[in-house]
Design a protein around this motif. Structure first.
Motif, PDB file in Angstrom:
ATOM      1  N   ASP A  19       0.775  -1.248   0.000  1.00 22.79           N
ATOM      2  CA  ASP A  19       0.000   0.000   0.000  1.00 22.79           C
ATOM      3  C   ASP A  19       0.800   1.287   0.000  1.00 22.79           C
ATOM      4  N   ILE A  20       2.131   1.221  -0.157  1.00 20.25           N
ATOM      5  CA  ILE A  20       2.904   2.467  -0.239  1.00 20.25           C
ATOM      6  C   ILE A  20       3.800   2.443  -1.475  1.00 20.25           C
ATOM      7  N   ASP A  21       4.256   3.619  -1.848  1.00 24.16           N
ATOM      8  CA  ASP A  21       5.232   3.774  -2.921  1.00 24.16           C
ATOM      9  C   ASP A  21       6.260   4.778  -2.440  1.00 24.16           C
ATOM     10  N   ALA A  22       7.483   4.634  -2.896  1.00 23.30           N
ATOM     11  CA  ALA A  22       8.566   5.548  -2.522  1.00 23.30           C
ATOM     12  C   ALA A  22       9.399   5.834  -3.759  1.00 23.30           C
ATOM     13  N   CYS A  23      10.181   6.891  -3.704  1.00 18.02           N
ATOM     14  CA  CYS A  23      11.064   7.239  -4.819  1.00 18.02           C
ATOM     15  C   CYS A  23      12.003   6.076  -5.113  1.00 18.02           C
ATOM     16  N   GLU A  24      12.289   5.897  -6.390  1.00 20.95           N
ATOM     17  CA  GLU A  24      13.281   4.897  -6.796  1.00 20.95           C
ATOM     18  C   GLU A  24      14.668   5.387  -6.375  1.00 20.95           C
ATOM     19  N   ARG A  87       5.731  -1.589  15.417  1.00 17.28           N
ATOM     20  CA  ARG A  87       5.734  -0.519  14.408  1.00 17.28           C
ATOM     21  C   ARG A  87       5.492  -1.068  13.010  1.00 17.28           C
ATOM     22  N   ASP A  88       4.443  -0.569  12.356  1.00 22.57           N
ATOM     23  CA  ASP A  88       4.146  -0.885  10.967  1.00 22.57           C
ATOM     24  C   ASP A  88       5.136  -0.092  10.110  1.00 22.57           C
ATOM     25  N   LEU A  89       5.973  -0.776   9.336  1.00 22.12           N
ATOM     26  CA  LEU A  89       7.022  -0.102   8.568  1.00 22.12           C
ATOM     27  C   LEU A  89       6.449   0.830   7.501  1.00 22.12           C
ATOM     28  N   ALA A  90       5.377   0.441   6.841  1.00 21.59           N
ATOM     29  CA  ALA A  90       4.765   1.302   5.826  1.00 21.59           C
ATOM     30  C   ALA A  90       4.209   2.564   6.481  1.00 21.59           C
ATOM     31  N   LEU A  91       3.570   2.403   7.612  1.00 21.20           N
ATOM     32  CA  LEU A  91       3.018   3.543   8.339  1.00 21.20           C
ATOM     33  C   LEU A  91       4.136   4.491   8.776  1.00 21.20           C
ATOM     34  N   GLU A  92       5.253   3.931   9.191  1.00 18.27           N
ATOM     35  CA  GLU A  92       6.401   4.744   9.595  1.00 18.27           C
ATOM     36  C   GLU A  92       6.949   5.548   8.416  1.00 18.27           C
ATOM     37  N   MET A  93       7.034   4.919   7.245  1.00 20.42           N
ATOM     38  CA  MET A  93       7.521   5.619   6.048  1.00 20.42           C
ATOM     39  C   MET A  93       6.569   6.748   5.649  1.00 20.42           C
ATOM     40  N   LEU A  94       5.280   6.531   5.796  1.00 21.68           N
ATOM     41  CA  LEU A  94       4.297   7.579   5.507  1.00 21.68           C
ATOM     42  C   LEU A  94       4.393   8.708   6.526  1.00 21.68           C
ATOM     43  N   ARG A  95       4.575   8.350   7.784  1.00 25.18           N
ATOM     44  CA  ARG A  95       4.628   9.344   8.871  1.00 25.18           C
ATOM     45  C   ARG A  95       5.759  10.343   8.676  1.00 25.18           C
ATOM     46  N   VAL A  96       6.908   9.874   8.210  1.00 23.93           N
ATOM     47  CA  VAL A  96       8.061  10.757   8.051  1.00 23.93           C
ATOM     48  C   VAL A  96       8.150  11.376   6.657  1.00 23.93           C
ATOM     49  N   GLY A  97       7.215  11.016   5.786  1.00 18.62           N
ATOM     50  CA  GLY A  97       7.135  11.647   4.476  1.00 18.62           C
ATOM     51  C   GLY A  97       8.051  11.093   3.407  1.00 18.62           C
ATOM     52  N   TRP A  98       8.609   9.902   3.600  1.00 23.20           N
ATOM     53  CA  TRP A  98       9.469   9.329   2.564  1.00 23.20           C
ATOM     54  C   TRP A  98       8.751   8.288   1.729  1.00 23.20           C
ATOM     55  N   ALA A  99       7.437   8.199   1.880  1.00 24.55           N
ATOM     56  CA  ALA A  99       6.623   7.327   1.035  1.00 24.55           C
ATOM     57  C   ALA A  99       5.268   8.000   0.855  1.00 24.55           C
ATOM     58  N   ARG A 100       4.527   7.507  -0.127  1.00 27.60           N
ATOM     59  CA  ARG A 100       3.168   7.988  -0.340  1.00 27.60           C
ATOM     60  C   ARG A 100       2.247   6.780  -0.431  1.00 27.60           C
ATOM     61  N   VAL A 101       0.974   7.032  -0.235  1.00 31.51           N
ATOM     62  CA  VAL A 101      -0.025   5.983  -0.370  1.00 31.51           C
ATOM     63  C   VAL A 101      -0.065   5.581  -1.847  1.00 31.51           C
ATOM     64  N   ALA A 102      -0.030   4.289  -2.119  1.00 30.30           N
ATOM     65  CA  ALA A 102       0.050   3.806  -3.499  1.00 30.30           C
ATOM     66  C   ALA A 102      -1.284   3.842  -4.223  1.00 30.30           C
ATOM     67  N   SER A 103      -2.379   3.755  -3.492  1.00 34.63           N
ATOM     68  CA  SER A 103      -3.697   3.692  -4.125  1.00 34.63           C
ATOM     69  C   SER A 103      -4.712   4.438  -3.271  1.00 34.63           C
ATOM     70  N   PRO A 104      -5.703   5.059  -3.910  1.00 30.84           N
ATOM     71  CA  PRO A 104      -6.737   5.727  -3.108  1.00 30.84           C
ATOM     72  C   PRO A 104      -7.670   4.733  -2.403  1.00 30.84           C
ATOM     73  N   VAL A 107      -6.904  -0.306   2.516  1.00 29.55           N
ATOM     74  CA  VAL A 107      -7.463  -1.179   3.534  1.00 29.55           C
ATOM     75  C   VAL A 107      -7.294  -0.519   4.900  1.00 29.55           C
ATOM     76  N   ASN A 108      -6.159   0.151   5.091  1.00 31.45           N
ATOM     77  CA  ASN A 108      -5.830   0.774   6.365  1.00 31.45           C
ATOM     78  C   ASN A 108      -6.031   2.297   6.265  1.00 31.45           C
ATOM     79  N   GLY A 109      -7.088   2.821   6.895  1.00 31.47           N
ATOM     80  CA  GLY A 109      -7.387   4.243   6.858  1.00 31.47           C
ATOM     81  C   GLY A 109      -6.340   5.108   7.535  1.00 31.47           C
ATOM     82  N   GLN A 110      -5.562   4.521   8.430  1.00 25.03           N
ATOM     83  CA  GLN A 110      -4.492   5.262   9.099  1.00 25.03           C
ATOM     84  C   GLN A 110      -3.448   5.753   8.101  1.00 25.03           C
ATOM     85  N   TYR A 111      -3.236   4.989   7.032  1.00 21.27           N
ATOM     86  CA  TYR A 111      -2.212   5.353   6.056  1.00 21.27           C
ATOM     87  C   TYR A 111      -2.488   6.728   5.461  1.00 21.27           C
TER      88      TYR A 111
END
Length: 179
Positions: A19-24, A87-104, A107-111
């Motif tokens: 559920d996340i995407d990050a820069c290549e 700690r959910d690793l995807a949630l952590e990446m979203l929290r610090v701004g180094w990832a984005r939600v991959a799809s609108p 499943v997890n509204g917290q993302y």
């Protein structure tokens, strides 16, 4: 391996965070605080991909990671929800701004909530001017680690979309330097 992929050498298996995407890794973002435009012809580069990878690596450290596989990509990469401790690793990446939600369609509204928080606070890539990852993957000709930042500056100049909300109106006017 990067800001959304873990490597398990003992199994020779890569696992992509769901559920996340990050820069290549070779992808660059650009700092919007572009001073002295007469002398400097492009904004300062920000290594978006390496920063995302470094943050994920720092979060994992030497701790044990547990992954629950959801599905597999065609290339055999597992797509999973991974945690270290509680700690959910995807949630952590979203929290610090180094990832984005991959799809609108999450499943997890917290993302989405964590992404909105990082965007509002301008954390990580949200403090930069960055091309949408999917568009970058389609358009970038050179995807090697030696890629120069000017290549992404040129891609941004011809962009279809960008994901950096503070600069969404950049098509209509130049980047501001008074911020």
């Amino acid at each position: 391996m990067d800001g959304r992929t873990l490597w398990y050498p003992q199994y020779a298996q890569s696992v992509q965070l769901a559920d996340i995407d990050a820069c290549e890794l070779p992808q660059w973002a650009l700092d919007p605080k572009w001073e002295d435009r007469e002398r400097v012809k492009a904004p300062p580069p920000v290594p978006c991909g390496p920063f995302a990878k470094a943050w994920l690596k720092r979060t994992v450290g030497n701790k044990s990671v547990t992954c629950n596989v959801i599905s597999y990509r065609v290339d055999g990469t597992a797509i999973a929800r991974c945690t270290t401790g509680a700690r959910d690793l995807a949630l952590e990446m979203l929290r610090v701004g180094w990832a984005r939600v991959a799809s609108p369609y999450l499943v997890n509204g917290q993302y989405a909530a964590y992404q909105r928080y990082a965007m509002a606070a301008r954390y990580g890539m949200w403090a930069t001017y960055v091309l949408d990852m999917n568009e970058w993957r389609r358009k970038a000709v050179d995807k090697t680690p030696d890629r120069r930042p000017i290549a992404d500056f040129n891609l941004l100049a011809e962009r279809e979309t960008e994901i950096s909300p503070p600069f969404a109106d950049a098509r209509k006017r130049p980047l501001r330097t008074d911020r």
